[in-house]
Design an enzyme around this catalytic site. Sequence first.
Site, mmCIF file in Angstrom:
data_model
loop_
_atom_site.group_PDB
_atom_site.id
_atom_site.type_symbol
_atom_site.label_atom_id
_atom_site.label_comp_id
_atom_site.label_asym_id
_atom_site.label_seq_id
_atom_site.Cartn_x
_atom_site.Cartn_y
_atom_site.Cartn_z
ATOM 1 N N LYS A 74 1.106 -1.059 0.115
ATOM 2 C CA LYS A 74 -0.237 0.170 -0.260
ATOM 3 C C LYS A 74 0.585 1.478 -0.188
ATOM 4 O O LYS A 74 1.759 1.041 0.558
ATOM 5 C CB LYS A 74 -0.782 -0.239 1.489
ATOM 6 N N TYR A 121 -4.283 4.500 6.173
ATOM 7 C CA TYR A 121 -4.884 3.344 7.366
ATOM 8 C C TYR A 121 -6.416 3.580 7.295
ATOM 9 O O TYR A 121 -7.083 3.139 7.959
ATOM 10 C CB TYR A 121 -3.726 3.141 8.106
HETATM 11 P P1 NAD Z 1 12.584 1.258 2.261
HETATM 12 O O1 NAD Z 1 13.674 2.489 1.860
HETATM 13 O O2 NAD Z 1 13.005 0.568 3.653
HETATM 14 O O3 NAD Z 1 12.639 -0.046 1.244
HETATM 15 C C1 NAD Z 1 12.640 0.094 -0.668
HETATM 16 C C2 NAD Z 1 13.215 -0.441 -1.059
HETATM 17 O O4 NAD Z 1 13.008 0.050 -2.825
HETATM 18 C C3 NAD Z 1 14.640 -0.190 -0.916
HETATM 19 O O5 NAD Z 1 15.539 -1.834 -1.150
HETATM 20 C C4 NAD Z 1 15.400 0.562 -2.307
HETATM 21 O O6 NAD Z 1 16.813 -0.384 -2.945
HETATM 22 C C5 NAD Z 1 14.077 -0.322 -3.242
HETATM 23 N N1 NAD Z 1 14.187 1.080 -4.023
HETATM 24 C C6 NAD Z 1 14.197 0.086 -5.357
HETATM 25 N N2 NAD Z 1 14.049 1.096 -6.163
HETATM 26 C C7 NAD Z 1 14.262 1.854 -5.853
HETATM 27 C C8 NAD Z 1 14.252 3.586 -5.824
HETATM 28 N N3 NAD Z 1 14.100 4.272 -7.428
HETATM 29 N N4 NAD Z 1 14.366 4.475 -4.892
HETATM 30 C C9 NAD Z 1 14.508 4.771 -4.206
HETATM 31 N N5 NAD Z 1 14.294 2.546 -3.314
HETATM 32 C C10 NAD Z 1 14.134 2.181 -4.063
HETATM 33 O O7 NAD Z 1 11.067 1.365 1.947
HETATM 34 P P2 NAD Z 1 9.797 0.573 2.618
HETATM 35 O O8 NAD Z 1 9.574 0.902 4.553
HETATM 36 O O9 NAD Z 1 10.280 -0.631 2.545
HETATM 37 O O10 NAD Z 1 8.790 0.494 2.275
HETATM 38 C C11 NAD Z 1 8.035 0.037 0.805
HETATM 39 C C12 NAD Z 1 6.364 0.112 0.466
HETATM 40 O O11 NAD Z 1 5.805 -0.962 1.458
HETATM 41 C C13 NAD Z 1 6.185 1.556 0.501
HETATM 42 O O12 NAD Z 1 4.879 1.068 -0.756
HETATM 43 C C14 NAD Z 1 5.921 1.621 1.408
HETATM 44 O O13 NAD Z 1 3.986 2.753 1.454
HETATM 45 C C15 NAD Z 1 5.671 -0.406 2.315
HETATM 46 N N6 NAD Z 1 5.048 -0.990 3.524
HETATM 47 C C16 NAD Z 1 4.421 -0.662 3.861
HETATM 48 C C17 NAD Z 1 4.277 -1.298 5.213
HETATM 49 C C18 NAD Z 1 2.135 -1.835 5.854
HETATM 50 O O14 NAD Z 1 2.560 -2.164 7.137
HETATM 51 N N7 NAD Z 1 1.712 -3.324 4.749
HETATM 52 C C19 NAD Z 1 5.286 -1.077 6.330
HETATM 53 C C20 NAD Z 1 6.341 -0.044 5.357
HETATM 54 C C21 NAD Z 1 5.909 0.044 4.556
#
Ligand code: NAD
Length: 372
Positions: free
Chosen positions: A138, A223
Site C-alpha cells: 500500500k 490506514y
Molecule cells: P525502504 O526505503 O525501506 O525500502 C524500499 C526498497 O525499494 C529499498 O530496498 C530500495 O533499494 C528499493 N528501491 C528500488 N528502487 C528504488 C528507487 N528508485 N528509489 C528508492 N528505493 C528504491 O521502504 P519500505 O519502508 O520498505 O517501503 C516500501 C513499500 O512498502 C512502500 O510502498 C510502503 O508504503 C510499504 N510499507 C508497508 C508497510 C505495511 O505495514 N504494510 C510498512 C512499511 C512500508
Amino acid sequence: MNSRRDFLQKLGLSALALQLAPLAGWAAGTDKIEQPYDGPVLRVAIMGLGGYGGMVAQAMQSCTKAKLVGVISGTPSKVKAWQSKYGIPDKNCYNYQNFDDIKNNPDIDAVYVITPNGLHRDFVIRVAAAGKHAICEKPMAVNAKEGQEMVDACKKANVKLLVGYRMHFEPKTLEVIRMRQNGEFGKIRFFQGQCGFTIGDPAQWRLNKQLAGGGSMMDIGIYAINGARYMTGEEPVWVTAQETKTDPVKFKEGVDETIQFQFGFPSGAVASCLSTYNMNNLDRFFLDGEKGFAEMQPSTGYGPIRGRTHLGELNQPVTTHQTVQMDEMAEIIFNNKKPVVPVNGEEAVKDLKLIDAIYLAVKTGKKVEVSI
Ligand code: NAD
C-alpha cells in the site's frame, strides 16, 4: 507400553500419516493431532529488499502456506545476503532490468512488490505480463487512474492482484467488524481515525513527490481511510479536507505534512480523521454506534493491537500480521478464499479514489462528492 507408533496404529492411521507424524505436533491441551499442512505452497519472490521487505521475509519464515523463494533487487550485495539468510537459489534472483524473465521460471508463483509507491504501477504491470500473481504494498498506486490500470493489466493477464492490507487479517480488528455486522454497536454514527508519526531523514523517498506520490496521506493516512471503510462497513459519499504545513522546506509542494479529513456515509454516519508526518502517538481508531463503541490503540501498527468495546477488553490473539497475511493470500490465490474485507486491487482503487478526493478537497476547499 504404548509407543507413539502403537498409538497411531491403533487409531488406524495410514503409512502416509506415520511418515508425516514426526512433523505433526499435539495441539496443546487437547487430544487432537495437528495435521501438517500438505496443500499447495505459494512460492513468492520479494521485489525491493528494504525495511518492510525484510520484515515480510522474516515473518514468512513462520508461514505454512507461503514460502519466500526468490528476490528482485538492484543491489547485488543485498541479494547475496538474502540468499544466504533464506537459502534462495541463484536461479530465483533477478534485478529490475531482467525480472521479466521470471515468466520462464516455473518455481515462482507470485511477486510481492515492496518498493517506493511511485514504482508500484509499472512493476506490477510487468509482473502481470510475466504471468505471475502480483502482491503489492500500500498505497497500491499514486492515484486511482494508475490503480485501475494495474487492475486491468492483472485481469487481462489472468493473474491475481492483492494488496498488503495486513489489518484485514488482524484478529481484534476482525472481532470489531464481526460485532458491527452483528449489530452489537447498533446503528453506526461516527468513526475517528488518527494516523501519524514524526518522520525523520528529509532526504528519504517518502518525502519525494515522484517516488511517494504525496506525503503522509499516501503512507499512513491511508490506514484511516481504509479503516473508516472497514470499521463502518460503508463507502463515503462526500469528502472534505484541510491541510496544514508547518515545515515547507521538509514537506515540499505535493508532499503533505498534515491533513485532517472528513467523510460522510449514506446512512448519515460521519468520519473525522487525521493524517500526519509531524506528530507522534497517533495510532488510534474510535467507532461509535447507538448501542456501543469500540476503541483501538494501537490500531494499525505492527502490534500488539489493543482495544476495548463497551463490553470490555478485546482479547483475541496477538499475531504476526505479515505471517497471517501471506498464509491467507495463499488461500486466496489457490482456493479463491474470500477474506472478510477484500484485499484485491479493486479494494485498493477505492482507497485511491478517496485519496484523489482528499487532495482535490484540500486544493479547492470544497466538499467533494464521491462514488466509490
Ligand atoms: P525502504 O526505503 O525501506 O525500502 C524500499 C526498497 O525499494 C529499498 O530496498 C530500495 O533499494 C528499493 N528501491 C528500488 N528502487 C528504488 C528507487 N528508485 N528509489 C528508492 N528505493 C528504491 O521502504 P519500505 O519502508 O520498505 O517501503 C516500501 C513499500 O512498502 C512502500 O510502498 C510502503 O508504503 C510499504 N510499507 C508497508 C508497510 C505495511 O505495514 N504494510 C510498512 C512499511 C512500508
